[in-house]
Design an enzyme around this catalytic site. Sequence first.
Site, PDB file in Angstrom:
ATOM      1  N   GLU A 144       0.845  -1.203   0.000  1.00 56.73           N
ATOM      2  CA  GLU A 144       0.000   0.000   0.000  1.00 56.73           C
ATOM      3  C   GLU A 144       0.882   1.256   0.000  1.00 56.73           C
ATOM      4  OE1 GLU A 144      -3.268   0.523  -0.440  1.00 56.73           O
ATOM      5  OE2 GLU A 144      -2.507   2.569  -0.452  1.00 56.73           O
ATOM      6  N   GLU A 148      -0.412   9.091   4.867  1.00 56.90           N
ATOM      7  CA  GLU A 148      -1.240   9.605   5.951  1.00 56.90           C
ATOM      8  C   GLU A 148      -1.500  11.082   5.704  1.00 56.90           C
ATOM      9  OE1 GLU A 148      -0.104   8.664  10.045  1.00 56.90           O
ATOM     10  OE2 GLU A 148       0.761   6.829   9.267  1.00 56.90           O
ATOM     11  N   ASN A 204       9.874   3.499  -0.569  1.00 59.53           N
ATOM     12  CA  ASN A 204      10.098   4.280   0.648  1.00 59.53           C
ATOM     13  C   ASN A 204      11.564   4.671   0.800  1.00 59.53           C
ATOM     14  OD1 ASN A 204       7.470   4.393   1.311  1.00 59.53           O
ATOM     15  ND2 ASN A 204       7.549   3.045   3.086  1.00 59.53           N
ATOM     16  N   PHE A 245       9.660  16.179  -2.773  1.00 57.45           N
ATOM     17  CA  PHE A 245      10.506  15.520  -1.765  1.00 57.45           C
ATOM     18  C   PHE A 245      11.933  16.050  -1.704  1.00 57.45           C
ATOM     19  CE2 PHE A 245       8.693  12.031   0.720  1.00 57.45           C
ATOM     20  CZ  PHE A 245       7.378  12.150   0.309  1.00 57.45           C
ATOM     21  N   ILE A 246      12.133  17.310  -2.113  1.00 55.98           N
ATOM     22  CA  ILE A 246      13.484  17.864  -1.960  1.00 55.98           C
ATOM     23  C   ILE A 246      13.456  19.146  -1.124  1.00 55.98           C
ATOM     24  CG2 ILE A 246      14.543  16.760  -3.985  1.00 55.98           C
ATOM     25  CD1 ILE A 246      14.222  19.559  -5.400  1.00 55.98           C
ATOM     26  N   TYR A 247      12.471  19.231  -0.225  1.00 59.89           N
ATOM     27  CA  TYR A 247      12.467  20.371   0.700  1.00 59.89           C
ATOM     28  C   TYR A 247      13.381  20.055   1.881  1.00 59.89           C
ATOM     29  CZ  TYR A 247       8.362  22.392  -1.550  1.00 59.89           C
ATOM     30  OH  TYR A 247       7.499  22.958  -2.435  1.00 59.89           O
ATOM     31  N   CYS A 256       6.290   4.879   8.852  1.00 55.72           N
ATOM     32  CA  CYS A 256       6.809   4.027   7.779  1.00 55.72           C
ATOM     33  C   CYS A 256       8.290   4.214   7.474  1.00 55.72           C
ATOM     34  CB  CYS A 256       5.975   4.225   6.518  1.00 55.72           C
ATOM     35  SG  CYS A 256       4.300   3.589   6.717  1.00 55.72           S
ATOM     36  N   LYS A 317       3.536  15.099  10.323  1.00 54.80           N
ATOM     37  CA  LYS A 317       3.238  15.858   9.114  1.00 54.80           C
ATOM     38  C   LYS A 317       1.805  16.372   9.213  1.00 54.80           C
ATOM     39  CE  LYS A 317       2.003  12.083   5.986  1.00 54.80           C
ATOM     40  NZ  LYS A 317       2.137  11.628   4.626  1.00 54.80           N
TER      41      LYS A 317
HETATM   42  N1  LIG Z   1       0.253   4.177   8.126  1.00 55.81           N
HETATM   43  C1  LIG Z   1       0.481   4.329   6.836  1.00 55.81           C
HETATM   44  O1  LIG Z   1       0.369   5.423   6.266  1.00 55.81           O
HETATM   45  C2  LIG Z   1       0.868   3.138   5.983  1.00 55.81           C
HETATM   46  C3  LIG Z   1       0.986   3.280   4.591  1.00 55.81           C
HETATM   47  C4  LIG Z   1       1.363   2.191   3.830  1.00 55.81           C
HETATM   48  C5  LIG Z   1       1.651   0.995   4.445  1.00 55.81           C
HETATM   49  N2  LIG Z   1       1.551   0.892   5.804  1.00 55.81           N
HETATM   50  C6  LIG Z   1       1.861  -0.393   6.427  1.00 55.81           C
HETATM   51  O2  LIG Z   1       0.662  -0.951   6.917  1.00 55.81           O
HETATM   52  C7  LIG Z   1       0.906  -1.717   8.086  1.00 55.81           C
HETATM   53  C8  LIG Z   1       0.010  -1.223   9.196  1.00 55.81           C
HETATM   54  O3  LIG Z   1       0.348   0.110   9.500  1.00 55.81           O
HETATM   55  P1  LIG Z   1      -0.598   1.047  10.396  1.00 55.81           P
HETATM   56  O4  LIG Z   1       0.049   2.377  10.432  1.00 55.81           O
HETATM   57  O5  LIG Z   1      -2.014   0.933   9.938  1.00 55.81           O
HETATM   58  O6  LIG Z   1      -0.448   0.277  11.807  1.00 55.81           O
HETATM   59  P2  LIG Z   1      -1.314   0.442  13.153  1.00 55.81           P
HETATM   60  O7  LIG Z   1      -0.430   0.021  14.262  1.00 55.81           O
HETATM   61  O8  LIG Z   1      -1.938   1.807  13.177  1.00 55.81           O
HETATM   62  O9  LIG Z   1      -2.513  -0.602  12.979  1.00 55.81           O
HETATM   63  C9  LIG Z   1      -2.327  -1.980  13.078  1.00 55.81           C
HETATM   64  C10 LIG Z   1      -3.582  -2.602  13.731  1.00 55.81           C
HETATM   65  O10 LIG Z   1      -3.447  -4.027  13.703  1.00 55.81           O
HETATM   66  C11 LIG Z   1      -4.056  -4.539  14.869  1.00 55.81           C
HETATM   67  N3  LIG Z   1      -3.590  -5.925  15.113  1.00 55.81           N
HETATM   68  C12 LIG Z   1      -2.418  -6.361  15.599  1.00 55.81           C
HETATM   69  N4  LIG Z   1      -2.393  -7.708  15.651  1.00 55.81           N
HETATM   70  C13 LIG Z   1      -3.585  -8.141  15.183  1.00 55.81           C
HETATM   71  C14 LIG Z   1      -4.159  -9.425  14.962  1.00 55.81           C
HETATM   72  N5  LIG Z   1      -3.495 -10.542  15.245  1.00 55.81           N
HETATM   73  N6  LIG Z   1      -5.407  -9.487  14.451  1.00 55.81           N
HETATM   74  C15 LIG Z   1      -6.083  -8.354  14.148  1.00 55.81           C
HETATM   75  N7  LIG Z   1      -5.593  -7.118  14.319  1.00 55.81           N
HETATM   76  C16 LIG Z   1      -4.352  -7.006  14.828  1.00 55.81           C
HETATM   77  C17 LIG Z   1      -3.634  -3.541  15.938  1.00 55.81           C
HETATM   78  O11 LIG Z   1      -4.459  -3.633  17.075  1.00 55.81           O
HETATM   79  C18 LIG Z   1      -3.790  -2.211  15.180  1.00 55.81           C
HETATM   80  O12 LIG Z   1      -5.083  -1.672  15.361  1.00 55.81           O
HETATM   81  C19 LIG Z   1       2.396  -1.569   8.368  1.00 55.81           C
HETATM   82  O13 LIG Z   1       3.076  -2.654   7.810  1.00 55.81           O
HETATM   83  C20 LIG Z   1       2.762  -0.302   7.647  1.00 55.81           C
HETATM   84  O14 LIG Z   1       4.104  -0.243   7.286  1.00 55.81           O
HETATM   85  C21 LIG Z   1       1.139   1.918   6.575  1.00 55.81           C
END
Ligand SMILES: NC(=O)c1ccc[n+]([C@@H]2O[C@H](COP(=O)([O-])OP(=O)(O)OC[C@H]3O[C@@H](n4cnc5c(N)ncnc54)[C@H](O)[C@@H]3O)[C@@H](O)[C@H]2O)c1
Length: 430
Positions: A144, A148, A204, A245-247, A256, A317
């Site tokens: 993904e 954010e 990333n 992305f060059i600020y 992430c 951010k």
């Molecule tokens: N936050 C972003 O902008 C973003 C963007 C792209 C990719 N990602 C990737 O997505 C993944 C999740 O990131 P996030 O920021 O949403 O994390 P987060 O910590 O906000 O959310 C993760 C959720 O998973 C739940 N969880 C943990 N174990 C579980 C289980 N066994 N069963 C069900 N739920 C469970 C947690 O309670 C939590 O609510 C990461 O790998 C991250 O790198 C995040």
Amino acid sequence: MGLVSGACFAEMGNKVTCVDINEKKIENLKKGVIPIFEPGLEAMMLRNLKNNNIFFTSNLANAIQDAQIVFIAVGTPMGDDGSADLQYVLSVAKSIGDSMTKELVVVDKSTVPIGTADKVRATIQNELDKRELQINFHVVSNPEFLKEGAAIDDFMKPDRVVIGADAEYAFEVMKQLYSPFFRTRDRFITMDIRSAEMTKYAANAMLATKISFMNEIANICERVGADANQVRIGIGSDKRIGYSFIYPGAGYGGSCFPKDIKALQKVAEAHQYHPKIIKAVEQVNNEQKFVIAHKIIKRFGEDLTGFTFGLWGLAFKPGTDDMREAPSIYVVKELVKRGAKIKAYDPKAIEEAKEFYLKGIKEVSYCSSKYEVLKDSEALILLTEWKEFRSPDFHEVKQQLMNPIIFDGRNQYNAFHLEEKGFEYFQIGK
Ligand SMILES: NC(=O)c1ccc[n+]([C@@H]2O[C@H](COP(=O)([O-])OP(=O)(O)OC[C@H]3O[C@@H](n4cnc5c(N)ncnc54)[C@H](O)[C@@H]3O)[C@@H](O)[C@H]2O)c1
């Protein structure tokens, strides 16, 4: 990420059940209470709750009974040694194998090290073997790329949807699911699973590299009497480089980049390759988070006892209340360590700061407006590029502060010529 993905899939008319082990979160979500601030998410969620397109439960077994596709979107935080901690991903995989009853496409959407799909497959298969069941399933990598603060927009109008799979059926199911997100032409990029897993880390790492590279140039600019913002415009005009992305700024934070950069190093090292650029990207960033604090120390001295500083911006951010690895944490802690007090304001992240990231730091007080921060403050520190900080009433800022001094760690162009307005204005890269 899981909640945004679920809401957007529901918005397109799919029936989505979101599962989380955090029961309090699930109870709140059932009532329409959203655990994070993300523009547009609440309205979309409420709409789909009402339409019965989205459901919430802590019971994975029930949730997957009627499902064709299961997304794994749990966290992959940095483990003790810096590599991605896969315990949550594999725990979900185990639960899937433990409870699935019919053919499933299992999608790794979490950012995971290369080879994780194999581990997920083996974990599910192991559980099926224990149950002495033969059920067909496919493991797909669908990283993904949402940002954010603009997550709904990014998800609804993706630049690309990367699908890594090893079976035609899996590609087809994924394409059907995502086709409604493309109106004029599709933007699918299909590939093998490991390449898809690597694509997310490479993306990333590339973005973080641009940031650290520019921050390094900014640090050199400061020392040689050049202005990094002018240099930015000078180089961005080259199409091969581009403006994004060059600020120069106070370093990247968030959930992430920091963990993914570290995880990629660990993946490489596990395969006997020692990355040089990626390591340097992290080192530059770690130091960059202290640049604003060092400017303050240079101006006010090593001992900041008796000084109070106003701070605008806690979130890593704009557009989010997320403070994971935010530069504000490092700046505040460094100044407090030297005896300073902080008066802070952020449009969304104050609760996060109070409850988690600056919890218990009694030298930090929180204000309900940006102007309230200024009274009795020696200087103003700006750290997050929220829109409401872009064009404040500088006359008021000058009147309220004890001294007309601003330290600006935001990575954005400032056209206000604050020096001409009588401010001592400290920027990154100048
Ligand atoms: N936050 C972003 O902008 C973003 C963007 C792209 C990719 N990602 C990737 O997505 C993944 C999740 O990131 P996030 O920021 O949403 O994390 P987060 O910590 O906000 O959310 C993760 C959720 O998973 C739940 N969880 C943990 N174990 C579980 C289980 N066994 N069963 C069900 N739920 C469970 C947690 O309670 C939590 O609510 C990461 O790998 C991250 O790198 C995040």
